[in-house]
Design a protein around this motif. Sequence first.
Motif, PDB file in Angstrom:
ATOM      1  N   ARG A  61      -4.314   0.923  32.837  1.00 13.02           N
ATOM      2  CA  ARG A  61      -3.234   0.069  33.534  1.00 13.02           C
ATOM      3  C   ARG A  61      -3.100  -0.171  34.907  1.00 13.02           C
ATOM      4  O   ARG A  61      -2.785  -1.318  35.242  1.00 13.02           O
ATOM      5  CB  ARG A  61      -2.001   1.063  33.090  1.00 13.02           C
ATOM      6  N   ALA A  62      -3.639   0.623  35.643  1.00 12.64           N
ATOM      7  CA  ALA A  62      -4.153   0.274  37.105  1.00 12.64           C
ATOM      8  C   ALA A  62      -5.034  -0.804  37.181  1.00 12.64           C
ATOM      9  O   ALA A  62      -4.814  -1.725  38.214  1.00 12.64           O
ATOM     10  CB  ALA A  62      -4.557   1.686  37.868  1.00 12.64           C
ATOM     11  N   GLY A  63      -5.823  -0.897  36.348  1.00  9.72           N
ATOM     12  CA  GLY A  63      -6.956  -1.939  36.378  1.00  9.72           C
ATOM     13  C   GLY A  63      -6.357  -3.395  36.361  1.00  9.72           C
ATOM     14  O   GLY A  63      -6.442  -4.300  36.949  1.00  9.72           O
ATOM     15  N   HIS A  64      -5.374  -3.636  35.228  1.00  6.92           N
ATOM     16  CA  HIS A  64      -4.676  -4.687  34.986  1.00  6.92           C
ATOM     17  C   HIS A  64      -3.698  -5.053  36.145  1.00  6.92           C
ATOM     18  O   HIS A  64      -3.963  -6.313  36.616  1.00  6.92           O
ATOM     19  CB  HIS A  64      -3.751  -4.474  33.684  1.00  6.92           C
ATOM     20  N   GLN A  65      -3.166  -4.110  36.739  1.00  2.00           N
ATOM     21  CA  GLN A  65      -2.284  -4.376  37.987  1.00  2.00           C
ATOM     22  C   GLN A  65      -3.154  -4.833  39.217  1.00  2.00           C
ATOM     23  O   GLN A  65      -2.812  -5.755  39.772  1.00  2.00           O
ATOM     24  CB  GLN A  65      -1.574  -2.948  38.409  1.00  2.00           C
TER      25      GLN A  65
END
Length: 292
Positions: A61-65
């Motif tokens: 999720r952090a990577g997507h952001q």
Amino acid sequence: MDLDMRRVRYFVAVAEECSFVRAASRLYMTQPALSRQIRALEEDLSVVLFLRDRQGTVLTRAGHQLLEDARPLLAMSQAVQQRVRMANRDVNHFAIGFMPGIVVTPIVREFAAMAPQLDIEVVHTSITDQVDFLIDGRVDVCYVRLPLPEGMFEVVPLFPEPRVVALPSAHPLAELKAVHVEDLRDMTLLQDPGDVPEWRGRLPREPLAPQMDAGRYPVTIEECLEGVASGAGCYVMPAGMAGFYRRDDVAYLTLEGVAPRMVALAYSKHRTMPELSQFAELSRRMLGPGPD
């Protein structure tokens, strides 16, 4: 902690390739060196950006952001470098972006007379890449069709533009001059339905072309019109663009029941070049609404 733009660029490559091996090849570096850089970026941010397993490399999720924010960040970095190099030249450069259906020649001619110190360039854009040209600095100002991402640009609304629907020329409705959006419920819309919030008809479930993934919409206007001409569905576009993309196998009808698109001038919020506001005022005077 300052964000290392080089590591951000490496991260985007891995995210786009979904593979450290392919990303390393694309970046002309070894896979272990790339892995070390990504681990260092994760340590800098105190997050995990990728999940690595036998099935491949998947964004967290952090990577997507980070991916969502990284692309415009890298483009802005490129724009800064480009503008600094331009500023180092003896001649002041001013690039104006325009797209089909918006006639800007009279404005450019008058602005050139007002600002003879500028080396003016006119750059062709399209409705699908108008934001890219502004973010990465290829143009200083750009005539656009709203909406744009909020918070990034100064926007000067100019005039509302009706929309038309492109149908196959052999379609029974093609002989009409206008059609209501409700009359098209049996047709398939060949674009992101977010472009036409009023749409209540069908959407593509299968690939529109062999090279497309299921559910992916055509990217360019030319691809969309190829789909229309082949009978795959219809495409909604600003009226001013219809004349530019005239073809015998496609008919354009005025589309009722949908909101017009607003044509505007846009430029980056942080720019302080005085000619930007001068050009915006000239555009407002020549293209904007007249006095009540």
